[in-house]
Design a protein around this motif. Structure first.
Motif, PDB file in Angstrom:
ATOM      1  N   ILE A  32      33.228   5.830 -12.832  1.00 42.93           N
ATOM      2  CA  ILE A  32      31.801   5.799 -13.168  1.00 42.93           C
ATOM      3  C   ILE A  32      31.175   4.460 -12.773  1.00 42.93           C
ATOM      4  CG2 ILE A  32      30.143   5.850 -15.070  1.00 42.93           C
ATOM      5  CD1 ILE A  32      31.988   7.841 -16.473  1.00 42.93           C
ATOM      6  N   TYR A  33      31.876   3.365 -13.070  1.00 41.76           N
ATOM      7  CA  TYR A  33      31.319   2.041 -12.782  1.00 41.76           C
ATOM      8  C   TYR A  33      31.143   1.823 -11.281  1.00 41.76           C
ATOM      9  CZ  TYR A  33      30.492  -2.969 -13.063  1.00 41.76           C
ATOM     10  OH  TYR A  33      29.922  -4.218 -12.962  1.00 41.76           O
ATOM     11  N   PHE A  34      32.123   2.267 -10.491  1.00 40.19           N
ATOM     12  CA  PHE A  34      32.077   2.085  -9.038  1.00 40.19           C
ATOM     13  C   PHE A  34      31.678   3.375  -8.322  1.00 40.19           C
ATOM     14  CE2 PHE A  34      35.146  -1.255 -10.331  1.00 40.19           C
ATOM     15  CZ  PHE A  34      34.548  -2.354  -9.738  1.00 40.19           C
ATOM     16  N   ARG A  35      30.932   4.239  -8.997  1.00 41.99           N
ATOM     17  CA  ARG A  35      30.637   5.567  -8.457  1.00 41.99           C
ATOM     18  C   ARG A  35      29.920   5.507  -7.099  1.00 41.99           C
ATOM     19  NH1 ARG A  35      27.473   4.260 -12.624  1.00 41.99           N
ATOM     20  NH2 ARG A  35      25.197   4.444 -12.477  1.00 41.99           N
ATOM     21  N   LYS A  36      29.013   4.546  -6.923  1.00 38.49           N
ATOM     22  CA  LYS A  36      28.289   4.454  -5.655  1.00 38.49           C
ATOM     23  C   LYS A  36      29.226   4.049  -4.522  1.00 38.49           C
ATOM     24  CE  LYS A  36      23.795   3.382  -7.745  1.00 38.49           C
ATOM     25  NZ  LYS A  36      22.688   2.386  -7.832  1.00 38.49           N
ATOM     26  N   ASP A  37      30.085   3.065  -4.786  1.00 32.81           N
ATOM     27  CA  ASP A  37      31.059   2.629  -3.784  1.00 32.81           C
ATOM     28  C   ASP A  37      32.003   3.767  -3.433  1.00 32.81           C
ATOM     29  OD1 ASP A  37      30.200   0.380  -5.578  1.00 32.81           O
ATOM     30  OD2 ASP A  37      31.251  -0.819  -4.081  1.00 32.81           O
ATOM     31  N   ILE A  38      32.492   4.467  -4.476  1.00 32.29           N
ATOM     32  CA  ILE A  38      33.463   5.538  -4.269  1.00 32.29           C
ATOM     33  C   ILE A  38      32.847   6.690  -3.487  1.00 32.29           C
ATOM     34  CG2 ILE A  38      34.882   7.271  -5.448  1.00 32.29           C
ATOM     35  CD1 ILE A  38      35.173   5.174  -7.738  1.00 32.29           C
ATOM     36  N   ALA A  39      31.621   7.067  -3.842  1.00 32.90           N
ATOM     37  CA  ALA A  39      30.942   8.161  -3.141  1.00 32.90           C
ATOM     38  C   ALA A  39      30.728   7.806  -1.670  1.00 32.90           C
ATOM     39  CB  ALA A  39      29.603   8.468  -3.806  1.00 32.90           C
ATOM     40  N   ARG A  40      30.357   6.562  -1.424  1.00 34.70           N
ATOM     41  CA  ARG A  40      30.122   6.113  -0.045  1.00 34.70           C
ATOM     42  C   ARG A  40      31.420   6.114   0.764  1.00 34.70           C
ATOM     43  NH1 ARG A  40      28.233   1.606  -1.415  1.00 34.70           N
ATOM     44  NH2 ARG A  40      29.998   0.316  -0.789  1.00 34.70           N
TER      45      ARG A  40
END
Length: 290
Positions: free
Chosen positions: A57-65
């Motif tokens: 959840i915290y790194f969701r943007k990085d992970i999605a990218r």
């Protein structure tokens, strides 16, 4: 395991998973000091799903990218030079060592590795390693300000060799007391990466290993080796506390030294050795009931 025990152990898991002090060691020590049964490697692996969900959840943007770029790189050759696509492959490569050693050393992880004397040793030794890595990083950061040394590396400099070294460092955390974040961050700092880059890759690299380990250990819960109710409760507690710790830790490392964690690790290791030597603590205390 009682509900109170599961709450305390979940709290300990959430507080210590992302700090370089070893969550598995603290779960083991909490049980030993409280004279509870050792929660065991299976309980530890499953509750780590909670803290790893906090990472997702915290790194969701990085992970999605990263997932998006990596998926496209499977079919588009031009995407393979994209930084996020490379990061996806490097996380996979870095996960190989812990996957191989985790299966190979399963019996040792659940048995001899949980001896409190070994935990005390790894707390001290890895504390010293983290301290040396931290001092070198501080020296380089100070030197870079005066152009005396080259600036430290970021994740854009990460390659296969460094990814594998990170992976080997992470695999060392199979021994309680080493600390997944402590080992990978130390390795990153010693390879010349910034504190923030070392910590960020450490968290991303842990995702496949922790989720796979937790899923693998779920069969023990199904076979009655882990109490479902208390374990799920502890996992939820670990998630909530872990998320708060991540947010704090990522702010902390940008301006602060790791020395408080180094001192804590060394002192805790010395206390454990002293208690064992004086008979105040059995090195196999609170052995797992299975």
């Amino acid at each position: 395991m009682t509900w109170f025990e599961s709450f305390i152990l979940g709290l300990v898991q959430g507080l210590t998973e992302f700090l370089p002090i070893s969550s598995s060691a603290h779960l083991r020590l909490t049980a030993a000091f409280a004279n509870w049964h050792d929660p065991g490697a299976a309980f530890t692996a499953i509750t780590q799903i909670g803290t790893e969900t906090a990472v997702l959840i915290y790194f969701r943007k990085d992970i999605a990218r990263i997932i998006s770029a990596w998926s496209k790189s499977l079919f588009d050759k031009e995407m393979r030079s994209d930084h996020d696509a490379k990061m996806g492959w490097l996380v996979i490569v870095g996960s190989i060592p812990i996957g191989v050693l985790g299966v190979t050393l399963k019996d040792q992880i659940e048995g001899p590795f949980r001896d409190l004397r070994l935990i005390a040793t790894t707390l001290i030794v890895m504390g010293i390693v983290l301290g040396v890595a931290d001092r070198l990083a501080a020296r380089d950061e100070q030197g870079a300000k005066h152009r005396a040394v080259q600036e430290r590396k970021t994740l854009s400099d990460l390659g296969v060799r460094d990814g594998l070294i990170y992976g080997v460092c992470q695999a060392m955390a199979l021994i309680p007391g080493v600390s997944r974040s402590g080992a990978t961050i130390s390795g990153g700092l010693l390879m010349g990466y910034t504190r923030e880059s070392a910590a960020r890759y450490s968290f991303l690299l842990a995702i496949p290993a922790v989720l796979a380990s937790g899923a693998y250990e779920l069969k023990d819960a199904g076979e009655g080796h882990v109490s479902w109710g208390p374990t799920i409760f502890a996992t939820l507690v670990a998630f909530a506390v872990g998320y708060a710790v991540i947010a704090w830790f990522m702010r902390f490392i940008t301006t602060k030294s790791f020395m408080p964690f180094v001192i804590y690790r060394i002192l805790l290791g010395i206390v454990i050795f002293a208690l064992v030597a004086t008979g105040g603590l059995d090195p196999r205390a609170a052995a797992s009931a299975g």
